[in-house]
Design a protein around this motif. Structure first.
Motif, PDB file in Angstrom:
ATOM      1  N   UNK A 285      12.269   9.002   7.902  1.00  0.00           N
ATOM      2  CA  UNK A 285      11.757   7.732   7.396  1.00  0.00           C
ATOM      3  C   UNK A 285      11.306   6.808   8.516  1.00  0.00           C
ATOM      4  N   UNK A 286      11.992   6.857   9.649  1.00  0.00           N
ATOM      5  CA  UNK A 286      11.613   5.997  10.780  1.00  0.00           C
ATOM      6  C   UNK A 286      10.180   6.265  11.222  1.00  0.00           C
ATOM      7  N   UNK A 287       9.766   7.518  11.153  1.00  0.00           N
ATOM      8  CA  UNK A 287       8.390   7.869  11.516  1.00  0.00           C
ATOM      9  C   UNK A 287       7.423   7.422  10.425  1.00  0.00           C
ATOM     10  N   UNK A 288       7.785   7.655   9.169  1.00  0.00           N
ATOM     11  CA  UNK A 288       6.896   7.291   8.065  1.00  0.00           C
ATOM     12  C   UNK A 288       6.696   5.781   7.975  1.00  0.00           C
ATOM     13  N   UNK A 289       7.715   5.015   8.339  1.00  0.00           N
ATOM     14  CA  UNK A 289       7.591   3.558   8.288  1.00  0.00           C
ATOM     15  C   UNK A 289       6.544   3.043   9.274  1.00  0.00           C
TER      16      UNK A 289
ATOM     17  N   UNK B 232       3.843   8.914  -4.762  1.00  0.00           N
ATOM     18  CA  UNK B 232       2.908   7.788  -4.823  1.00  0.00           C
ATOM     19  C   UNK B 232       3.393   6.799  -5.883  1.00  0.00           C
ATOM     20  N   UNK B 233       3.373   5.508  -5.553  1.00  0.00           N
ATOM     21  CA  UNK B 233       3.928   4.502  -6.458  1.00  0.00           C
ATOM     22  C   UNK B 233       2.930   3.419  -6.852  1.00  0.00           C
ATOM     23  N   UNK B 234       1.881   3.213  -6.065  1.00  0.00           N
ATOM     24  CA  UNK B 234       1.006   2.055  -6.302  1.00  0.00           C
ATOM     25  C   UNK B 234      -0.457   2.456  -6.332  1.00  0.00           C
ATOM     26  N   UNK B 235      -0.782   3.444  -7.197  1.00  0.00           N
ATOM     27  CA  UNK B 235      -2.173   3.854  -7.324  1.00  0.00           C
ATOM     28  C   UNK B 235      -2.943   2.849  -8.178  1.00  0.00           C
ATOM     29  N   UNK B 236      -4.109   2.460  -7.719  1.00  0.00           N
ATOM     30  CA  UNK B 236      -5.011   1.627  -8.513  1.00  0.00           C
ATOM     31  C   UNK B 236      -6.343   2.360  -8.609  1.00  0.00           C
ATOM     32  N   UNK B 237      -6.337   3.427  -9.386  1.00  0.00           N
ATOM     33  CA  UNK B 237      -7.513   4.308  -9.474  1.00  0.00           C
ATOM     34  C   UNK B 237      -8.736   3.574  -9.994  1.00  0.00           C
ATOM     35  N   UNK B 238      -8.504   2.481 -10.771  1.00  0.00           N
ATOM     36  CA  UNK B 238      -9.640   1.731 -11.303  1.00  0.00           C
ATOM     37  C   UNK B 238     -10.535   1.162 -10.209  1.00  0.00           C
TER      38      UNK B 238
ATOM     39  N   UNK C 110       3.646   4.400   9.754  1.00  0.00           N
ATOM     40  CA  UNK C 110       2.296   4.593   9.227  1.00  0.00           C
ATOM     41  C   UNK C 110       2.103   4.041   7.813  1.00  0.00           C
ATOM     42  N   UNK C 111       3.162   3.565   7.182  1.00  0.00           N
ATOM     43  CA  UNK C 111       3.010   3.132   5.796  1.00  0.00           C
ATOM     44  C   UNK C 111       2.163   1.867   5.709  1.00  0.00           C
ATOM     45  N   UNK C 112       1.537   1.623   4.551  1.00  0.00           N
ATOM     46  CA  UNK C 112       0.677   0.447   4.383  1.00  0.00           C
ATOM     47  C   UNK C 112       1.490  -0.843   4.287  1.00  0.00           C
ATOM     48  N   UNK C 113       0.776  -1.966   4.385  1.00  0.00           N
ATOM     49  CA  UNK C 113       1.396  -3.264   4.186  1.00  0.00           C
ATOM     50  C   UNK C 113       2.231  -3.786   5.332  1.00  0.00           C
ATOM     51  N   UNK C 114       2.081  -3.219   6.538  1.00  0.00           N
ATOM     52  CA  UNK C 114       2.893  -3.653   7.670  1.00  0.00           C
ATOM     53  C   UNK C 114       2.452  -5.006   8.218  1.00  0.00           C
ATOM     54  N   UNK C 115       1.170  -5.301   8.114  1.00  0.00           N
ATOM     55  CA  UNK C 115       0.640  -6.550   8.668  1.00  0.00           C
ATOM     56  C   UNK C 115      -0.652  -6.895   7.946  1.00  0.00           C
TER      57      UNK C 115
ATOM     58  N   UNK D  52      -3.184  -3.456   1.669  1.00  0.00           N
ATOM     59  CA  UNK D  52      -2.095  -4.075   0.921  1.00  0.00           C
ATOM     60  C   UNK D  52      -1.522  -3.153  -0.150  1.00  0.00           C
ATOM     61  N   UNK D  53      -1.924  -1.902  -0.131  1.00  0.00           N
ATOM     62  CA  UNK D  53      -1.332  -0.954  -1.080  1.00  0.00           C
ATOM     63  C   UNK D  53       0.182  -0.958  -0.878  1.00  0.00           C
ATOM     64  N   UNK D  54       0.928  -1.173  -1.964  1.00  0.00           N
ATOM     65  CA  UNK D  54       2.376  -1.364  -1.875  1.00  0.00           C
ATOM     66  C   UNK D  54       3.109  -0.032  -2.076  1.00  0.00           C
ATOM     67  N   UNK D  55       3.299   0.677  -0.997  1.00  0.00           N
ATOM     68  CA  UNK D  55       3.986   1.963  -1.039  1.00  0.00           C
ATOM     69  C   UNK D  55       5.192   1.934  -0.105  1.00  0.00           C
ATOM     70  N   UNK D  56       6.356   2.371  -0.598  1.00  0.00           N
ATOM     71  CA  UNK D  56       7.538   2.449   0.266  1.00  0.00           C
ATOM     72  C   UNK D  56       7.495   3.700   1.135  1.00  0.00           C
ATOM     73  N   UNK D  57       6.716   4.703   0.675  1.00  0.00           N
ATOM     74  CA  UNK D  57       6.621   5.984   1.384  1.00  0.00           C
ATOM     75  C   UNK D  57       7.999   6.563   1.680  1.00  0.00           C
ATOM     76  N   UNK D  58       8.885   6.489   0.697  1.00  0.00           N
ATOM     77  CA  UNK D  58      10.248   6.995   0.855  1.00  0.00           C
ATOM     78  C   UNK D  58      10.256   8.521   0.757  1.00  0.00           C
TER      79      UNK D  58
END
Length: 381
Positions: A42-46, A87-93, A48-53, A58-64
């Protein structure tokens, strides 16, 4: 679709799409006995995950991450390791307007021509979210390397026109800024530059530098599977990377032999180099010095500025890419470059174990057939 696997002994296969149920990776060939928990991955995935800054999507994914197999009581078992990130925050629209339109700078057109179908939701398999599997696997490879005293570190060397000279590196500052630059002041200037581009609905690229310390001499193969060749293949497989150099790289083309060569010297019986223009490789093999590579990352293709393109009917049209996108890919790609470097080194290290008979004897012993027959005879008497 072929080509989703990498490595010969320590091999990985990534799977999943940006807007599917999840993204994952299967690691095969990982030795048993390596301590491994979800927290370490998880330390590595954190990173690269979105929403850091404000400079990332702004895709809201925990990437757990979830470990589905290959680990028992916190230790690898030698069996395939399967890792999953849902995947938790898909906005396919957000991608409905590109279903029949090819985005400039993206793989939409050649992907459609190749397969006759494409998942247009976020790019599908061509999305940057595919790199989740690489990073998760790279975390495991890094733990293997750590057991051998080898460390891999990547960071942002430049963003747009703001580049850090090696003499101005302050590695302790990498984690202190959202751009992962080893110089806080340069990071601040680069941040202002990115903000100005965001105001203009534009994007930028940069350079990621990656180093590896503690490599033994002789990793890599001298012909097609050279260390530098395999690293170039690994890093160039990252979607936004458009160039890779080792050591002085392209600067070597304008140098001269007397300056580009790295003189050897002996110190306490250990052979070393006085310089490192070669970046840690000679003849495709590691030479015992620091490995240095750089990856050139292009500006983010998804920008909300109106652009010219073509639709699936072959008509010239204008389009604007909507949705949540990074104005600069570089910061989140730092850990991806680090992961692919670790994966390459781990695989070549395992391949290198059979380069000498003495290495094989260290594992299996030096018993000859006659010794075995004599031992059997003794047991029977």
């Amino acid at each position: 679709m072929s080509g989703s696997s990498f490595g010969k002994i320590f091999s990985i296969t990534t799977w999943g799409e940006s807007h599917g149920a999840g993204i994952g990776v299967v690691i095969d060939g990982c030795p048993a006995g390596i301590p491994l928990t979800e927290n370490e991955i998880q330390r590595y995935l954190d990173r690269r995950k979105p929403g850091q800054s404000k400079y990332t999507t702004k895709r809201n994914e925990s990437d757990s991450v979830e470990i589905l197999s290959g680990v028992f009581e916190g230790v690898t078992t030698g069996t395939p390791i399967s890792l999953l990130v849902r995947n938790q925050d898909q906005r396919s629209r957000d991608y409905g307007n590109i279903a029949s339109t090819f985005r400039p700078g993206h793989a939409d057109y050649p992907f459609t021509e190749k397969y006759g179908i494409r998942d247009y939701r976020g790019g599908g398999r061509s999305s940057g979210r595919e790199t989740i599997g690489r990073v998760a696997a790279g975390a495991v490879a890094s733990l293997l390397l750590k057991e051998l005293g080898i460390s891999v570190r990547a960071y942002t060397k430049s963003i747009g026109p703001y580049e850090i000279d090696e003499k101005d590196y302050h590695f302790e500052e990498i984690e202190e800024n959202s751009l992962y630059m080893p110089n806080r002041k340069t990071a601040e200037k680069a941040g202002e530059y990115i903000s100005s581009l965001m105001a203009e609905t534009d994007s930028c690229g940069g350079i990621i530098e990656c180093t590896a310390d503690g490599l033994p001499v002789g990793i890599g193969e001298p012909v097609f599977d050279k260390l530098d060749a395999m690293l170039a293949r690994a890093v160039m497989s990252i979607g936004a990377v458009k160039g890779v150099e080792i050591g002085d790289g392209f600067a070597a083309a304008s140098s001269v032999g007397s300056r580009n060569n790295d003189p050897f010297f002996s110190e306490g019986g250990v052979i070393r180099k006085k310089s490192n223009h070669a970046g840690g490789t000679l003849g495709g093999l590691s030479d015992g010095s620091r490995l240095v590579l750089r990856a050139a990352v292009k500006p983010t293709s998804s920008i909300s500025r109106e652009q010219s393109t073509v639709n699936t009917d072959g008509e010239n049209v204008r389009m604007r890419v909507v949705g949540r996108h990074d104005p600069v890919i570089v910061p989140r790609a730092v850990v991806v470059v680090e992961a692919m470097t670790a994966l390459t080194i781990a695989d070549l290290l395992l391949q290198n174990m059979c380069s000498r008979m003495e290495n094989i004897k260290k594992v299996y012993g030096a018993h000859t057939g006659s010794d075995t027959e004599a031992a059997s005879a003794d047991e029977l008497s």
